[in-house]
Design a protein around this motif. Sequence first.
Motif, PDB file in Angstrom:
ATOM      1  N   ARG A  39       0.835  -1.205   0.000  1.00 41.01           N
ATOM      2  CA  ARG A  39       0.000   0.000   0.000  1.00 41.01           C
ATOM      3  C   ARG A  39       0.869   1.254   0.000  1.00 41.01           C
ATOM      4  O   ARG A  39       0.536   2.240  -0.658  1.00 41.01           O
ATOM      5  CB  ARG A  39      -0.937   0.009   1.220  1.00 41.01           C
ATOM      6  CG  ARG A  39      -1.941  -1.130   1.199  1.00 41.01           C
ATOM      7  CD  ARG A  39      -2.646  -1.274   2.516  1.00 41.01           C
ATOM      8  NE  ARG A  39      -1.685  -1.666   3.555  1.00 41.01           N
ATOM      9  CZ  ARG A  39      -2.020  -1.996   4.792  1.00 41.01           C
ATOM     10  NH1 ARG A  39      -3.280  -1.969   5.167  1.00 41.01           N
ATOM     11  NH2 ARG A  39      -1.104  -2.346   5.662  1.00 41.01           N
ATOM     12  N   VAL A  40       1.989   1.197   0.705  1.00 40.46           N
ATOM     13  CA  VAL A  40       2.907   2.337   0.765  1.00 40.46           C
ATOM     14  C   VAL A  40       3.676   2.452  -0.551  1.00 40.46           C
ATOM     15  O   VAL A  40       3.886   3.552  -1.059  1.00 40.46           O
ATOM     16  CB  VAL A  40       3.866   2.210   1.966  1.00 40.46           C
ATOM     17  CG1 VAL A  40       4.936   3.293   1.936  1.00 40.46           C
ATOM     18  CG2 VAL A  40       3.081   2.233   3.275  1.00 40.46           C
ATOM     19  N   TRP A  46       1.342   3.942  -3.014  1.00 40.95           N
ATOM     20  CA  TRP A  46       0.834   5.256  -2.627  1.00 40.95           C
ATOM     21  C   TRP A  46       1.649   5.752  -1.434  1.00 40.95           C
ATOM     22  O   TRP A  46       1.288   5.514  -0.282  1.00 40.95           O
ATOM     23  CB  TRP A  46      -0.643   5.124  -2.270  1.00 40.95           C
ATOM     24  CG  TRP A  46      -1.379   6.386  -2.023  1.00 40.95           C
ATOM     25  CD1 TRP A  46      -1.051   7.650  -2.422  1.00 40.95           C
ATOM     26  CD2 TRP A  46      -2.602   6.516  -1.303  1.00 40.95           C
ATOM     27  NE1 TRP A  46      -1.991   8.545  -2.011  1.00 40.95           N
ATOM     28  CE2 TRP A  46      -2.963   7.869  -1.317  1.00 40.95           C
ATOM     29  CE3 TRP A  46      -3.436   5.613  -0.660  1.00 40.95           C
ATOM     30  CZ2 TRP A  46      -4.112   8.347  -0.704  1.00 40.95           C
ATOM     31  CZ3 TRP A  46      -4.569   6.098  -0.061  1.00 40.95           C
ATOM     32  CH2 TRP A  46      -4.906   7.441  -0.087  1.00 40.95           C
ATOM     33  N   TYR A 102       0.500   6.945   2.037  1.00 40.46           N
ATOM     34  CA  TYR A 102      -0.078   5.982   2.985  1.00 40.46           C
ATOM     35  C   TYR A 102       0.906   5.613   4.100  1.00 40.46           C
ATOM     36  O   TYR A 102       0.520   5.012   5.095  1.00 40.46           O
ATOM     37  CB  TYR A 102      -0.532   4.731   2.227  1.00 40.46           C
ATOM     38  CG  TYR A 102      -1.537   3.887   2.981  1.00 40.46           C
ATOM     39  CD1 TYR A 102      -2.864   4.287   3.088  1.00 40.46           C
ATOM     40  CD2 TYR A 102      -1.155   2.702   3.586  1.00 40.46           C
ATOM     41  CE1 TYR A 102      -3.785   3.522   3.778  1.00 40.46           C
ATOM     42  CE2 TYR A 102      -2.070   1.926   4.282  1.00 40.46           C
ATOM     43  CZ  TYR A 102      -3.379   2.352   4.377  1.00 40.46           C
ATOM     44  OH  TYR A 102      -4.294   1.591   5.074  1.00 40.46           O
ATOM     45  N   ILE A 145      -0.098   6.420   7.639  1.00 37.72           N
ATOM     46  CA  ILE A 145      -1.178   5.571   8.161  1.00 37.72           C
ATOM     47  C   ILE A 145      -0.590   4.302   8.778  1.00 37.72           C
ATOM     48  O   ILE A 145      -0.914   3.935   9.913  1.00 37.72           O
ATOM     49  CB  ILE A 145      -2.184   5.211   7.051  1.00 37.72           C
ATOM     50  CG1 ILE A 145      -2.804   6.469   6.425  1.00 37.72           C
ATOM     51  CG2 ILE A 145      -3.243   4.247   7.566  1.00 37.72           C
ATOM     52  CD1 ILE A 145      -3.620   7.317   7.362  1.00 37.72           C
ATOM     53  N   VAL A 146       0.288   3.647   8.047  1.00 37.73           N
ATOM     54  CA  VAL A 146       0.904   2.409   8.536  1.00 37.73           C
ATOM     55  C   VAL A 146       1.797   2.705   9.737  1.00 37.73           C
ATOM     56  O   VAL A 146       1.777   1.983  10.739  1.00 37.73           O
ATOM     57  CB  VAL A 146       1.697   1.700   7.415  1.00 37.73           C
ATOM     58  CG1 VAL A 146       2.402   0.463   7.941  1.00 37.73           C
ATOM     59  CG2 VAL A 146       0.771   1.332   6.266  1.00 37.73           C
ATOM     60  N   PRO A 152      -4.284  -0.045  10.520  1.00 36.14           N
ATOM     61  CA  PRO A 152      -4.414   1.017   9.512  1.00 36.14           C
ATOM     62  C   PRO A 152      -5.848   1.465   9.255  1.00 36.14           C
ATOM     63  O   PRO A 152      -6.100   2.651   9.023  1.00 36.14           O
ATOM     64  CB  PRO A 152      -3.786   0.388   8.267  1.00 36.14           C
ATOM     65  CG  PRO A 152      -2.754  -0.541   8.806  1.00 36.14           C
ATOM     66  CD  PRO A 152      -3.406  -1.124  10.039  1.00 36.14           C
ATOM     67  N   GLU A 185      -7.099   5.260   9.318  1.00 37.20           N
ATOM     68  CA  GLU A 185      -7.809   5.808   8.154  1.00 37.20           C
ATOM     69  C   GLU A 185      -9.113   6.480   8.553  1.00 37.20           C
ATOM     70  O   GLU A 185      -9.558   7.430   7.904  1.00 37.20           O
ATOM     71  CB  GLU A 185      -8.149   4.695   7.155  1.00 37.20           C
ATOM     72  CG  GLU A 185      -7.011   4.179   6.357  1.00 37.20           C
ATOM     73  CD  GLU A 185      -7.438   3.031   5.445  1.00 37.20           C
ATOM     74  OE1 GLU A 185      -8.643   2.686   5.400  1.00 37.20           O
ATOM     75  OE2 GLU A 185      -6.566   2.475   4.777  1.00 37.20           O
TER      76      GLU A 185
END
Length: 121
Positions: A43-44, A47, A50, A53-54, A71, A75
Amino acid sequence: MLVTEFAFELPKGYVDPAGDLHRTGTMRLATAADEIYPLKDPRVRNWPAYLIIVLLSRVVTKLGSVAEVNPGVIEGLFSEDLAFLQDLYNRMNGLTPRTIVTLCPHCEKSHEVEVELLGGS
C-alpha cells in the motif's frame, strides 16, 4: 528512566463502527523497524502518502477501548486528529526543527531561527 509511551487526547476523536467515540490513547516511541518495515508494505509502495497511516498504526498502542489499532482505524480518523498524531509523533521522536527566539542586532526585532542539530541536520 526513559519514558517510551505518552498519553494523548485527540481533538475530535475516533468514531468506531458502533458509533462510540474514542479520544484518549497512548503512543510509544518509534523504533528503526517502525520506520523501515512500512516501506515494504504494498500500500505504501503504490501510494507513498499511505506511509503515515501504517506508521501511526504501529506506534499508537491504545485508542480508547478499540481492541486493535490498525491502519483501518487510523484511516477513520478525522483530518484534525491525523494531523495531531503526526505532530505528536514528530515531537516525541525528535523530528521537529529546533528553533530559538533571537533578537536581530540590526533591526532589534525578535524572530525564530532554526538551530542545526549537533553533527548536522
